[in-house]
Write an enzyme that holds these catalytic residues in place. Structure first.
Site, mmCIF file in Angstrom:
data_model
loop_
_atom_site.group_PDB
_atom_site.id
_atom_site.type_symbol
_atom_site.label_atom_id
_atom_site.label_comp_id
_atom_site.label_asym_id
_atom_site.label_seq_id
_atom_site.Cartn_x
_atom_site.Cartn_y
_atom_site.Cartn_z
ATOM 1 N N ARG A 1 42.751 58.154 36.117
ATOM 2 C CA ARG A 1 42.891 59.313 36.999
ATOM 3 C C ARG A 1 44.065 60.161 36.510
ATOM 4 N NH1 ARG A 1 45.138 58.183 41.195
ATOM 5 N NH2 ARG A 1 45.358 55.933 41.152
ATOM 6 N N ARG B 1 55.105 45.931 45.742
ATOM 7 C CA ARG B 1 55.593 45.006 44.697
ATOM 8 C C ARG B 1 57.108 45.122 44.703
ATOM 9 N NH1 ARG B 1 53.774 42.751 39.710
ATOM 10 N NH2 ARG B 1 51.592 43.249 40.136
ATOM 11 N N CYS C 1 48.785 46.139 42.572
ATOM 12 C CA CYS C 1 49.425 45.069 43.352
ATOM 13 C C CYS C 1 48.438 43.928 43.633
ATOM 14 C CB CYS C 1 49.961 45.598 44.673
ATOM 15 S SG CYS C 1 51.469 46.557 44.534
ATOM 16 N N SER D 1 48.462 50.931 44.005
ATOM 17 C CA SER D 1 47.707 50.500 42.835
ATOM 18 C C SER D 1 48.517 49.436 42.076
ATOM 19 C CB SER D 1 47.439 51.689 41.912
ATOM 20 O OG SER D 1 46.822 52.721 42.645
ATOM 21 N N SER E 1 41.078 49.275 32.000
ATOM 22 C CA SER E 1 39.632 49.072 31.801
ATOM 23 C C SER E 1 39.028 48.518 33.090
ATOM 24 C CB SER E 1 39.392 48.124 30.629
ATOM 25 O OG SER E 1 40.081 46.904 30.817
ATOM 26 N N ARG E 2 37.750 48.770 33.272
ATOM 27 C CA ARG E 2 37.143 48.551 34.593
ATOM 28 C C ARG E 2 35.818 47.825 34.529
ATOM 29 N NH1 ARG E 2 39.975 50.880 39.197
ATOM 30 N NH2 ARG E 2 41.712 51.951 38.250
ATOM 31 N N ASN F 1 42.176 41.104 43.971
ATOM 32 C CA ASN F 1 42.383 39.652 44.055
ATOM 33 C C ASN F 1 42.522 39.216 45.514
ATOM 34 O OD1 ASN F 1 42.394 39.666 41.288
ATOM 35 N ND2 ASN F 1 44.613 39.431 41.077
ATOM 36 N N HIS G 1 43.588 53.773 52.358
ATOM 37 C CA HIS G 1 43.461 53.133 51.033
ATOM 38 C C HIS G 1 43.695 51.635 51.249
ATOM 39 C CE1 HIS G 1 45.038 52.907 46.618
ATOM 40 N NE2 HIS G 1 43.743 52.716 46.660
ATOM 41 N N TYR H 1 35.802 60.026 33.743
ATOM 42 C CA TYR H 1 36.362 58.713 34.050
ATOM 43 C C TYR H 1 36.672 58.511 35.529
ATOM 44 C CZ TYR H 1 38.513 54.286 33.137
ATOM 45 O OH TYR H 1 38.765 52.934 33.115
ATOM 46 N N PHE I 1 48.386 34.583 44.912
ATOM 47 C CA PHE I 1 46.946 34.292 44.784
ATOM 48 C C PHE I 1 46.454 33.415 45.942
ATOM 49 C CE2 PHE I 1 48.653 35.192 40.519
ATOM 50 C CZ PHE I 1 48.014 36.405 40.361
ATOM 51 N N SER I 2 45.870 32.243 45.644
ATOM 52 C CA SER I 2 45.232 31.468 46.716
ATOM 53 C C SER I 2 46.245 31.025 47.775
ATOM 54 C CB SER I 2 44.483 30.269 46.138
ATOM 55 O OG SER I 2 45.407 29.411 45.523
ATOM 56 N N GLU I 3 47.520 30.916 47.373
ATOM 57 C CA GLU I 3 48.542 30.506 48.346
ATOM 58 C C GLU I 3 48.854 31.617 49.355
ATOM 59 O OE1 GLU I 3 49.140 27.582 48.713
ATOM 60 O OE2 GLU I 3 49.076 26.545 46.780
ATOM 61 N N LYS J 1 37.684 58.329 45.397
ATOM 62 C CA LYS J 1 39.005 58.796 45.842
ATOM 63 C C LYS J 1 38.942 60.224 46.388
ATOM 64 C CE LYS J 1 41.102 55.076 44.176
ATOM 65 N NZ LYS J 1 41.644 54.047 45.073
ATOM 66 N N ASP K 1 38.964 48.416 48.452
ATOM 67 C CA ASP K 1 39.762 49.600 48.099
ATOM 68 C C ASP K 1 39.944 50.608 49.239
ATOM 69 O OD1 ASP K 1 41.274 51.011 46.171
ATOM 70 O OD2 ASP K 1 39.602 52.365 45.801
ATOM 71 N N LYS L 1 45.104 44.136 44.598
ATOM 72 C CA LYS L 1 44.302 44.371 45.809
ATOM 73 C C LYS L 1 42.943 43.671 45.739
ATOM 74 C CE LYS L 1 43.374 48.543 48.271
ATOM 75 N NZ LYS L 1 43.280 49.993 48.119
HETATM 76 C C1 OXD Z 1 43.694 52.979 42.434
HETATM 77 C C2 OXD Z 1 42.328 52.630 42.112
HETATM 78 O O1 OXD Z 1 44.415 53.518 41.585
HETATM 79 O O2 OXD Z 1 41.650 52.052 42.968
HETATM 80 O O3 OXD Z 1 44.090 52.715 43.552
HETATM 81 O O4 OXD Z 1 41.908 52.934 41.004
HETATM 82 MN MN MN Z 2 42.574 52.148 44.919
#
Ligand code: OXD
Ligand code: MN
Length: 608
Positions: free
Chosen positions: A82, A420, A274, A272, A388-389, A278, A250, A221, A516-518, A230, A297, A276
């Site tokens: 973006r 973070r 952090c 972004s 990459s996505r 996961n 968001h 992109y 993570f899982s914790e 967005k 998201d 999300k």
């Molecule tokens: C962001 C995304 O930047 O979801 O938040 O790509």
């Molecule tokens: Mn996002």
């Protein structure tokens, strides 16, 4: 050979609203495509578009055995993310865009874009892409139509939204709908050969919040081009929601069931990068708790008939960051990506599969990197682009909740804000009130650098994780949250608000919490608070877990680390409060008095 209005009218579906048809004719007259194609959203159409892109080199089919029905796209190296510097909010009054958005005069911007879009689709097909954000027909859903000359954008929108005929049928003569115009900005002359990833050096991503309209030029992109995400579901939706009394957030959405079988729903905002996705696919480390995914998201939050806050995920897929997604960080996503995925800018293995940093503990000895070059572990650059996505349908997620597409949405019990933060912010704190929670959201930040104990790293503020995504003045967004909270309190009760921080560091610079899982242990405490099952201890920054209420030792955290996770050091906290003062002042008169009130109260509590 430019398409004619007669041809457009001849080809459009019989049920297409006349306003949509007239708009398509207008955009076609401006952009001069060779043809106009109305998308129906069918599987056959998707297959045809994919075949076209494979033939053109835009998509590379992956090894059918290892990654069935999946493809790799490689973007141009300068079209990988973006572009916030080219994103504009063109409200009539500059003040309505606020100090954090790029503003341009709407009339001047329209003139600029008219020039750029003139003939922009020559030599290409213009696709008409109707879509619904939210389950088709849901009272919480809203519809839009994007025209685009990128088949990659069509197919991506087909995964990320409910795209096609059913969405177009939602538009009756008085239905509001959001028009979105997109061109890659690479017209073709009669003798020009196309390239795999057409785009332009000139980029504009433009929003007209009052007219509920989006124009995007020059990029294919992600959020620049898949305008439903967005641009519509956050920027334009924040303007619509402000007028209609609901919130575009968001936020990820979770359904959580406790060992007694009680179901909770949680909405959580993180800036972004952090983790999300996961957290949206959390596999709990604790027995008896079941965590399911509703969204990763975006959430649309609206007061319900009984004073509850209801939420939908307006999207229908995940456009997730690949690097850092692996068996230890997000095993659910790894399973989700086994088939039917479009990957963009990841690396290719020698046997035609995909790879990215963090997917496996071992790095393959040879890869083709995201730009198509030979790559070995000695190469100086990452194999996959850091942004990459993967693009994948939500119903492929193994933990997707059965209610994820309930047209009525789900009732929210808890709201979480997380950044973070190496310093100052405890692992978890409950806000004292909705107003305090709004203050937590408004002052949300991540730290740029790891700071030594006793100092605060440079704070990158990201209020409500909405900094790049608000179509309104950011402080008006805070006021809107306060207004919605007030309405909820009048009719029922507003959800409890919490702040979390998985990223606090100890004196030695290492993370204090395994994450993570914790993180399920933190979620357990949050929902036990909501259920009234657990005590909290008052502190200047909010209500903290009482001793013994989180089994941190089972998470491998020693008592000394645990106390560091909640330590309140007066000097760096005072420095942060001073920084917050300047940050709030930057929003001028628009800052709600309640937010200043919360700031003063925090200041006073810290002084005591
Ligand atoms: C962001 C995304 O930047 O979801 O938040 O790509
Ligand atoms: Mn996002």
């Amino acid at each position: 050979m430019t398409v004619t209005a007669t041809a457009i009218r001849h080809d459009c579906p019989a049920y297409a609203d006349a306003r949509v048809v007239a708009w398509v004719e207008r955009i076609a007259a401006l952009t001069e495509p060779d043809a106009v194609y109305w998308c129906d959203g069918s599987a056959a159409e998707r297959e045809r578009l994919i075949d076209t892109m494979v033939a053109r080199g835009t998509l590379l089919p992956l090894n059918e055995e290892k990654r069935p029905n999946s493809y790799l796209a490689r973007s141009r190296p300068d079209d990988v993310a973006r572009v916030e510097s080219r994103t504009f909010i063109c409200s009539r009054d500059e003040a309505d865009a606020g100090p954090t958005n790029n503003w341009a005069d709407p009339e001047e911007m329209r003139a600029t874009l008219d020039g750029l879009f003139h003939g922009a689709m020559r030599g290409r097909t213009m696709y008409v892409v109707p879509f619904s954000m939210g389950p088709v027909g849901s009272p919480l859903a809203r519809v839009g139509v994007q025209v685009t000359d990128s088949p990659y954008v069509v197919v991506s929108t087909g995964t990320m939204t409910r795209m096609g005929a059913d969405a177009l049928r939602q538009i009756a003569p008085t239905t509001p709908w959001v028009p979105a115009v997109h061109s890659v900005g690479a017209p073709l002359g009669p003798d020009d050969a196309d390239v795999a990833w057409p785009c332009s050096d000139t980029k504009y991503i433009v929003h007209y919040p009052e007219d509920r309209e989006i124009w995007s030029y020059g990029s294919a992109y992600g959020g620049n081009a898949i305008l439903a995400k967005k641009a519509f579901a956050l920027r334009i939706a924040s303007a619509i929601g402000k007028d209609e009394g609901w919130i575009a957030a968001h936020m990820l959405l979770l359904k959580v069931t406790n060992p007694q079988g009680r179901v909770f729903h949680v909405a959580a905002a993180f800036p972004s990068a952090c983790g999300k996705t996961n957290f949206a696919m959390l596999k709990p480390s604790i027995a008896g708790w079941d965590v399911e995914t509703i969204g990763d998201d975006i959430a649309w939050l609206a007061p319900g008939a009984n004073g509850e806050l209801r939420a939908i995920n307006p999207e229908a897929g995940f456009f997730g960051v690949a690097p850092g997604t692996g068996a230890d960080t997000n095993p659910v996503a790894v399973d989700m990506l086994e088939r039917d995925v479009i990957f963009t800018n990841v690396a290719l293995t020698d046997d035609g599969d995909v790879w990215w940093e963090g997917l496996t503990p071992d790095t393959p000895s040879h890869l083709t990197d995201w730009q198509g070059n030979d790559w070995t572990p000695d190469s100086p650059t990452p194999a996959a682009h850091p942004n990459s996505r993967f693009t994948v349908s939500a119903d492929q997620c193994p933990t997707i909740a059965d209610t994820w597409d309930d047209p009525a949405g789900v009732p929210i019990d808890a709201i979480i804000f997380g950044g973070r933060r190496a310093t100052n912010v405890p692992l978890v704190a409950q806000a004292r009130s909705w107003e305090h929670g709004v203050y937590m959201g408004a002052t949300l930040a991540s730290e740029r650098t790891a700071a030594a104990e006793g100092t605060v790293g440079e704070l990158r503020r990201d209020p409500f994780a909405m900094l790049p995504f608000s179509g309104t003045h950011m402080a008006d967004h805070w006021q809107h949250w306060l207004d919605v909270g007030e309405r909820l309190a009048e009719q029922g009760s507003a959800p409890a608000i919490f702040q979390v921080n998985w990223f606090r560091k100890g004196d030695d610079g290492s993370f204090l919490w395994p994450g993570f899982s914790e993180n399920a242990r933190v979620l357990e405490w949050i929902l036990d608070r909501v259920a009234g099952n657990v005590d909290a201890t008052d502190s200047p920054v909010g209500l903290l877990p009482s001793e013994g209420s989180i089994d941190y030792e089972a998470a491998g955290v020693a008592p000394e680390q645990w106390s560091q996770l909640f330590a309140l050091h007066s000097e760096p906290l005072a420095a942060e409060v001073a920084d917050t003062e300047g940050f709030l002042a930057g929003y001028g008169d628009a800052v709600p008095t309640e937010v200043w009130g919360q700031h003063r109260e925090l200041e006073a509590r810290l002084r005591r």
